[in-house]
Design a protein around this motif. Structure first.
Motif, PDB file in Angstrom:
ATOM      1  N   GLY A 213      36.789  43.784  24.755  1.00 40.82           N
ATOM      2  CA  GLY A 213      37.423  45.027  25.188  1.00 40.82           C
ATOM      3  C   GLY A 213      37.649  45.022  26.692  1.00 40.82           C
ATOM      4  N   ALA A 217      37.014  38.616  27.897  1.00 40.25           N
ATOM      5  CA  ALA A 217      36.761  37.770  26.719  1.00 40.25           C
ATOM      6  C   ALA A 217      35.830  36.620  27.107  1.00 40.25           C
ATOM      7  CB  ALA A 217      38.083  37.224  26.188  1.00 40.25           C
ATOM      8  N   ARG A 231      41.956  42.197  32.913  1.00 41.97           N
ATOM      9  CA  ARG A 231      42.933  42.668  33.895  1.00 41.97           C
ATOM     10  C   ARG A 231      42.770  44.185  33.966  1.00 41.97           C
ATOM     11  NH1 ARG A 231      48.223  40.952  35.958  1.00 41.97           N
ATOM     12  NH2 ARG A 231      47.488  38.841  35.556  1.00 41.97           N
ATOM     13  N   VAL A 235      43.409  53.016  30.436  1.00 39.59           N
ATOM     14  CA  VAL A 235      43.469  52.966  28.972  1.00 39.59           C
ATOM     15  C   VAL A 235      44.189  54.193  28.413  1.00 39.59           C
ATOM     16  CG1 VAL A 235      42.121  52.858  26.857  1.00 39.59           C
ATOM     17  CG2 VAL A 235      41.364  51.611  28.875  1.00 39.59           C
ATOM     18  N   ASP A 243      45.315  42.274  18.418  1.00 36.60           N
ATOM     19  CA  ASP A 243      46.460  41.526  17.858  1.00 36.60           C
ATOM     20  C   ASP A 243      47.327  40.967  18.967  1.00 36.60           C
ATOM     21  OD1 ASP A 243      45.664  42.067  15.300  1.00 36.60           O
ATOM     22  OD2 ASP A 243      46.997  43.779  15.038  1.00 36.60           O
ATOM     23  N   PHE A 245      46.326  40.128  21.905  1.00 33.09           N
ATOM     24  CA  PHE A 245      45.576  39.012  22.481  1.00 33.09           C
ATOM     25  C   PHE A 245      45.705  37.766  21.589  1.00 33.09           C
ATOM     26  CE2 PHE A 245      42.005  36.312  23.279  1.00 33.09           C
ATOM     27  CZ  PHE A 245      41.709  36.446  24.629  1.00 33.09           C
ATOM     28  N   SER A 267      44.729  37.871  28.008  1.00 31.91           N
ATOM     29  CA  SER A 267      43.936  39.010  28.463  1.00 31.91           C
ATOM     30  C   SER A 267      44.800  39.943  29.322  1.00 31.91           C
ATOM     31  CB  SER A 267      42.730  38.488  29.252  1.00 31.91           C
ATOM     32  OG  SER A 267      41.943  39.534  29.739  1.00 31.91           O
ATOM     33  N   ALA A 270      47.150  41.778  26.951  1.00 26.62           N
ATOM     34  CA  ALA A 270      46.463  42.840  26.193  1.00 26.62           C
ATOM     35  C   ALA A 270      46.141  44.030  27.101  1.00 26.62           C
ATOM     36  CB  ALA A 270      45.196  42.277  25.555  1.00 26.62           C
ATOM     37  N   VAL A 274      47.057  48.013  26.331  1.00 25.11           N
ATOM     38  CA  VAL A 274      46.176  49.199  26.269  1.00 25.11           C
ATOM     39  C   VAL A 274      46.633  50.283  27.256  1.00 25.11           C
ATOM     40  CG1 VAL A 274      44.153  47.864  25.538  1.00 25.11           C
ATOM     41  CG2 VAL A 274      44.408  48.431  27.952  1.00 25.11           C
TER      42      VAL A 274
END
Ligand code: ATP
Length: 301
Positions: A213, A217, A231, A235, A243, A245, A267, A270, A274
């Motif tokens: 999250g 990772a 990064r 949010v 998915d 990622f 990352s 993703a 978010v």
């Protein structure tokens, strides 16, 4: 060379609420929308946006929703191999609260009935050096059989075991396992991601990525482990981050990027996801990915 994504597609109905409902409660949503979803479709689209050649193998119903999904997917995916089943197309309801947390319920008659190896079409089309990317939505026996067959044919296999199948103890048919923290813990019994990653490697997965999250990772490649930093992101909606990622990472590997660099870019992709509402709609576009990695554009031209 091709990435064969074998998984589910569905119609997603999303509702944005101030908070998630409790049992027995009825809440009015602040907004709602309908879109294309399913982990197979999501990861195929994310992979295709890296510029990789993607073939999606997925079941849809013989109904208007199935036709609609086919049309939407055709705009994103190089080659579609959709099996039309005499069942209702799969659907999900996605609830997102004001902090970006989500709750998802899915009706999955098509995914539950799909056996990608049954007709032999998939194995007839894949070639040594291709990539197979699967998730946990199809029956576990069919998923394991497909991964084993692919590995035996010299494919690089990627498994994102989400939703988590009840029991997977042998991962020898997996070249790269991508799991989030709770999935890694339930697969191994280890709460510490580093120990979980080592355990998953010991179960046979050649390389392991555990997504954490907002903490980024963790990458386990053979005996080496590496933290992939997150990064910075504001949010808005976390649905689809996993998915985005997994698909982006697989696409970049297929484009020839080394695993650690590909995980770093996935990352960042993703984190963009978010930071805005929606699932597939929030994935970085091809232009945004090329802005993150300019060499991708040169390689594809
Ligand atoms: P979901 O089920 O919501 O799609 P997931 O549980 O499968 O997601 P996560 O580990 O939550 O997967 O997120 C996947 C990746 O997305 C993370 O490894 C990280 O790179 C990125 N990410 C997720 N949340 C954040 C955040 N708050 N800030 C920055 N990056 C994030």
């Amino acid at each position: 060379m091709t990435i064969h994504v074998v998984g589910n597609v569905c119609v997603d109905m999303s509702f944005h609420l101030k908070r998630l409902p409790r049992a027995g409660e009825t809440l009015n949503a602040q907004s709602a929308g309908e879109g294309l979803g399913g982990k197979g479709a999501n990861q195929a689209v994310a992979a295709a946006r890296t510029g990789a050649a993607v073939t999606l193998w997925a079941p849809v119903g013989n109904d208007p929703a199935g036709l609609w999904m086919g049309e939407r997917l055709a705009a994103e995916i190089t080659t579609l191999r959709l099996s039309r089943l005499d069942l209702p197309s799969d659907r999900s309801v996605v609830l997102v609260d004001g902090r970006g947390e989500n709750l998802i319920v899915t009706a999955a008659a098509c995914a539950d009935a799909f056996d990608p190896t049954a007709e032999g079409a998939l194995a007839a089309e894949w070639r040594t050096g291709d990539v197979l990317l699967m998730q946990g939505n199809l029956p576990i026996a069919a998923t394991v059989a497909c991964l084993r067959q692919a590995r035996a044919s010299g494919l690089f296999t990627v498994l994102n075991p989400s939703p988590l199948p009840e029991d997977v103890r042998d991962l020898a048919m997996v070249s790269l396992l991508i799991a989030n923290r709770p999935e890694a813990e339930r697969l191994t019994g280890e709460a510490d991601p580093q120990l979980a990653a080592r355990r998953l490697h010991a179960l046979g997965a050649e390389a392991v990525v555990i997504t954490l999250g907002g903490d980024g990772a963790l990458l386990q490649d053979g005996s080496a482990s590496l933290h992939i930093p997150p990064r910075q992101a504001e949010v808005i909606d976390t649905s689809g981050a996993g998915d985005c990622f997994a698909g982006t990472l697989t696409g970049l590997l297929h484009r020839g990027m080394p695993l650690a660099k590909a995980a770093e870019v996935a990352s960042a992709a993703a984190a963009l996801c978010v930071g805005r509402p929606g699932t597939m709609a929030a994935f970085p576009t091809r232009a945004e990915l090329f802005a993150l990695v300019p060499s991708l554009k040169t390689d594809i031209a």
